[in-house]
Design an enzyme around this catalytic site. Structure first.
Site, PDB file in Angstrom:
ATOM      1  N   GLY A 159       1.025  -1.205  -0.194  1.00 63.42           N
ATOM      2  CA  GLY A 159      -0.185   0.058   0.073  1.00 63.42           C
ATOM      3  C   GLY A 159       0.716   1.198  -0.256  1.00 63.42           C
ATOM      4  O   GLY A 159       0.692   2.530   0.121  1.00 63.42           O
ATOM      5  N   HIS A 171     -12.518  -4.969  -3.503  1.00 64.00           N
ATOM      6  CA  HIS A 171     -10.853  -4.989  -3.675  1.00 64.00           C
ATOM      7  C   HIS A 171     -11.689  -7.181  -3.888  1.00 64.00           C
ATOM      8  O   HIS A 171     -11.562  -7.556  -2.318  1.00 64.00           O
ATOM      9  CB  HIS A 171      -9.631  -4.993  -2.673  1.00 64.00           C
ATOM     10  CG  HIS A 171      -9.019  -6.017  -3.191  1.00 64.00           C
ATOM     11  ND1 HIS A 171      -7.801  -5.724  -3.019  1.00 64.00           N
ATOM     12  CD2 HIS A 171      -8.253  -7.569  -2.187  1.00 64.00           C
ATOM     13  CE1 HIS A 171      -6.597  -6.490  -3.047  1.00 64.00           C
ATOM     14  NE2 HIS A 171      -7.430  -7.437  -2.754  1.00 64.00           N
ATOM     15  N   ARG A 174       3.020 -15.391  -4.595  1.00 61.80           N
ATOM     16  CA  ARG A 174       3.813 -16.362  -2.898  1.00 61.80           C
ATOM     17  C   ARG A 174       2.089 -16.438  -1.894  1.00 61.80           C
ATOM     18  O   ARG A 174       0.659 -15.882  -2.655  1.00 61.80           O
ATOM     19  CB  ARG A 174       4.226 -14.826  -2.668  1.00 61.80           C
ATOM     20  CG  ARG A 174       3.388 -13.483  -1.614  1.00 61.80           C
ATOM     21  CD  ARG A 174       3.983 -13.108  -0.854  1.00 61.80           C
ATOM     22  NE  ARG A 174       3.757 -11.694  -1.281  1.00 61.80           N
ATOM     23  CZ  ARG A 174       2.584 -10.747  -0.505  1.00 61.80           C
ATOM     24  NH1 ARG A 174       1.549 -12.104   0.387  1.00 61.80           N
ATOM     25  NH2 ARG A 174       2.366  -9.978  -0.677  1.00 61.80           N
TER      26      ARG A 174
HETATM   27  P1  ADP Z   1      -0.392  -2.894  -3.130  1.00 60.77           P
HETATM   28  O1  ADP Z   1       0.822  -3.336  -3.533  1.00 60.77           O
HETATM   29  O2  ADP Z   1       0.960  -1.821  -2.838  1.00 60.77           O
HETATM   30  O3  ADP Z   1      -1.024  -3.529  -2.107  1.00 60.77           O
HETATM   31  P2  ADP Z   1      -2.230  -3.307  -4.811  1.00 60.77           P
HETATM   32  O4  ADP Z   1      -2.403  -2.148  -6.323  1.00 60.77           O
HETATM   33  O5  ADP Z   1      -2.511  -4.153  -4.537  1.00 60.77           O
HETATM   34  O6  ADP Z   1      -0.958  -2.294  -3.735  1.00 60.77           O
HETATM   35  O7  ADP Z   1      -3.001  -1.861  -4.186  1.00 60.77           O
HETATM   36  C1  ADP Z   1      -3.090  -1.998  -2.801  1.00 60.77           C
HETATM   37  C2  ADP Z   1      -4.696  -1.245  -2.512  1.00 60.77           C
HETATM   38  O8  ADP Z   1      -5.165   0.237  -2.805  1.00 60.77           O
HETATM   39  C3  ADP Z   1      -6.473  -1.621  -2.991  1.00 60.77           C
HETATM   40  O9  ADP Z   1      -6.613  -2.818  -2.274  1.00 60.77           O
HETATM   41  C4  ADP Z   1      -7.329  -0.635  -2.513  1.00 60.77           C
HETATM   42  O10 ADP Z   1      -7.459  -0.321  -1.632  1.00 60.77           O
HETATM   43  C5  ADP Z   1      -6.276   0.720  -3.197  1.00 60.77           C
HETATM   44  N1  ADP Z   1      -6.040   0.770  -4.763  1.00 60.77           N
HETATM   45  C6  ADP Z   1      -5.029   0.347  -6.133  1.00 60.77           C
HETATM   46  N2  ADP Z   1      -5.838   0.977  -7.252  1.00 60.77           N
HETATM   47  C7  ADP Z   1      -6.456   1.593  -7.354  1.00 60.77           C
HETATM   48  C8  ADP Z   1      -7.219   2.431  -7.628  1.00 60.77           C
HETATM   49  N3  ADP Z   1      -6.955   2.601  -9.231  1.00 60.77           N
HETATM   50  N4  ADP Z   1      -8.756   3.365  -7.698  1.00 60.77           N
HETATM   51  C9  ADP Z   1      -9.093   3.120  -6.265  1.00 60.77           C
HETATM   52  N5  ADP Z   1      -8.086   2.588  -5.343  1.00 60.77           N
HETATM   53  C10 ADP Z   1      -6.880   2.342  -5.392  1.00 60.77           C
END
Ligand code: ADP
Length: 453
Positions: A165, A208, A291
């Site tokens: 995040g 999510h 993973r």
């Molecule tokens: P990380 O690898 O840091 O965990 P992610 O791409 O998996 O990043 O995103 C983590 C969280 O951030 C998601 O579960 C969501 O809550 C928020 N998020 C990511 N992309 C978006 C987006 N395009 N719009 C709104 N929220 C987002």
């Protein structure tokens, strides 16, 4: 099959892997820092090796120390757990050069999915729907402005090397865009040593939803249902459940088949998770984790398949445990991540656990490595355990969770248990009516969490 597995991790996941090894009749090696000499995974393993001082970079992330520990103990494979070196392709390569098995995917796939720009490109090529955004990294500010106007504000600037995040910035208008890009680049450089960032449409009220996969590395793959991880604080998951309260059978079947085909084409090996945001009936790929994940027990409870066991079997050249048409999703499961943190301020609360009583009974599982008298060191993340509850229906699961949470006692430190006691009694949660922003709004009213609980 492997004879001896070295577990390159600590805490609950080290214990989780150890349990799988024991069931498979494989000898275990625990590694630990000096701060973890009294840890449960060290006590329960067949052998243990101290690999360095408390800071993770000197111990759990120290590849030469881990190699030496393999050498000394004669371990023929390494399970990296999650975090630490689990998504480090170089580590997988080095182990291969030393003829030691890596219990995880092919190094090339770790590399591919570790770069989120490449991951998105690959997902698109494999027919997986992605969030609208830039096709590659942002290099030119004028180009970023044009693109943001085309996809519409608000937009999100994300680090290509991002994780946990971190490295995300929202821009709500053109005025905020350039500043957000520059800040994101700076933060990405500091956190990941790579300042590549990309742009994505910021989805308003998504959920999510992620799909658990297992691949055999030769074109066979199965999907083991989904997990809904919309309850997040600062983009970190807090509560995960499966199946998602938001999907119907048809939507589920469709996305599972899309992901399964993609994983077959990729010739993915081992366990992985394809993560999506879901809004207004559409799925948008955000990333793939190569993973085992913290929330994997949710899937284990509804499928009856031991994912860590299967990771080990597959890494040793075994087949997938079942065919896709044999996968049955039974009942409902919820996982609560219990952290050693203040439930209102979220300040970490390391220290000694004076009294510990985990809940039990039908459908209740606690994955934790703590015990009464255990001292939680301040050096690592604050997850101290996971409470996972299964029921025949979501309602039964919620009833059981409420009971289990009331039974759970961890005294001497602050934990996030009171937060979960408030969540399980909340009507939006009970109705399954929440998106990724819900928890942040809920936490703006901290009086809703009874800290005495
Ligand atoms: P990380 O690898 O840091 O965990 P992610 O791409 O998996 O990043 O995103 C983590 C969280 O951030 C998601 O579960 C969501 O809550 C928020 N998020 C990511 N992309 C978006 C987006 N395009 N719009 C709104 N929220 C987002």
């Amino acid at each position: 099959m492997f004879d001896k597995i070295l577990i390159a991790n600590r805490g609950e996941i080290a214990l989780r892997v150890l349990r799988a090894c024991k069931e498979l009749g494989i000898a275990t090696v625990a590694v630990h820092s000096t701060a973890d000499a009294d840890a449960m995974h060290v006590r329960l393993a067949d052998e243990s090796v101290c690999i360095g001082p408390p800071p993770a970079r000197d111990s759990y992330l120290n590849i030469p120390s881990l190699l030496a520990a393999c050498e000394i103990t004669g371990a023929d494979a390494v399970h990296p757990g999650y975090g630490f070196l689990s998504e480090n392709a170089r580590f997988a390569d080095i182990l291969a050069e030393h003829d030691i098995g890596f219990i995880g995917p092919k190094a090339d796939h770790i590399r591919l999915m570790g770069d989120k720009i490449e991951a998105k490109r690959t997902a698109k090529r494999l027919g997986i729907p992605v969030v609208p955004g830039s096709d590659g990294g942002i290099t030119d500010e004028e180009e970023a402005k044009r693109l943001a106007t085309r996809i519409g504000y608000p937009v999100l600037i994300k680090a290509a090397a991002g994780g946990g995040g971190r490295g995300m910035k929202v821009a709500r208008s053109e005025d905020e865009l350039i500043d957000a890009v520059q800040t994101a680049k700076r933060e990405a450089k500091a956190a990941f040593g790579d300042d590549a960032v990309y742009l994505e449409k910021f989805l308003d009220k998504p959920r999510h939803i992620e799909i658990q996969v297992l691949g055999d590395g030769c074109g066979g793959a199965i999907c083991l249902g989904e997990r809904d991880c919309s309850l997040q604080r600062r983009h970190q998951k807090v509560w995960e459940e499966g199946p998602s309260p938001a999907l119907n059978e048809e939507q589920r079947a469709q996305i599972l088949e899309t992901v399964r085909r993609a994983m077959c084409e990729l010739q993915y090996l081992g366990a992985g998770t394809v993560e999506f945001l879901y809004e207004n009936g559409s799925f948008y790929f955000i990333e793939m984790n190569t993973r085992i994940q913290v929330e994997h027990p949710v899937t284990e409870m509804i499928t009856g398949i031991d994912l860590v066991n299967e990771q080990i079997r597959i890494a040793a050249g075994g087949d997938l445990p079942v065919r896709q048409e044999e996968v049955r999703l039974v009942g409902h499961a919820i996982e609560c991540r219990v952290n050693a943190e203040n439930p209102v301020t979220f300040r970490p609360s390391p220290g000694r656990i004076d009294y510990y009583h985990p809940p039990g009974g039908l459908g209740v599982r606690v994955d934790s490595a703590v015990y009464q008298g255990y001292f939680i060191p301040p050096n690592y993340d604050s997850l101290i355990g996971k409470l996972i509850v299964h029921g025949r229906t979501r309602n039964e699961c919620l009833m059981r969770l409420r009971r289990a949470l009331d039974e759970f006692v961890v005294a001497g430190i602050d934990t996030t248990l009171p937060l979960f006691r408030a969540l399980v009694r909340n009507s939006d949660i009970q109705n399954g009516d929440y998106d990724i922003h819900w928890l942040e709004h809920f936490l703006e009213k901290p009086e809703t969490v009874d800290t005495a609980g």
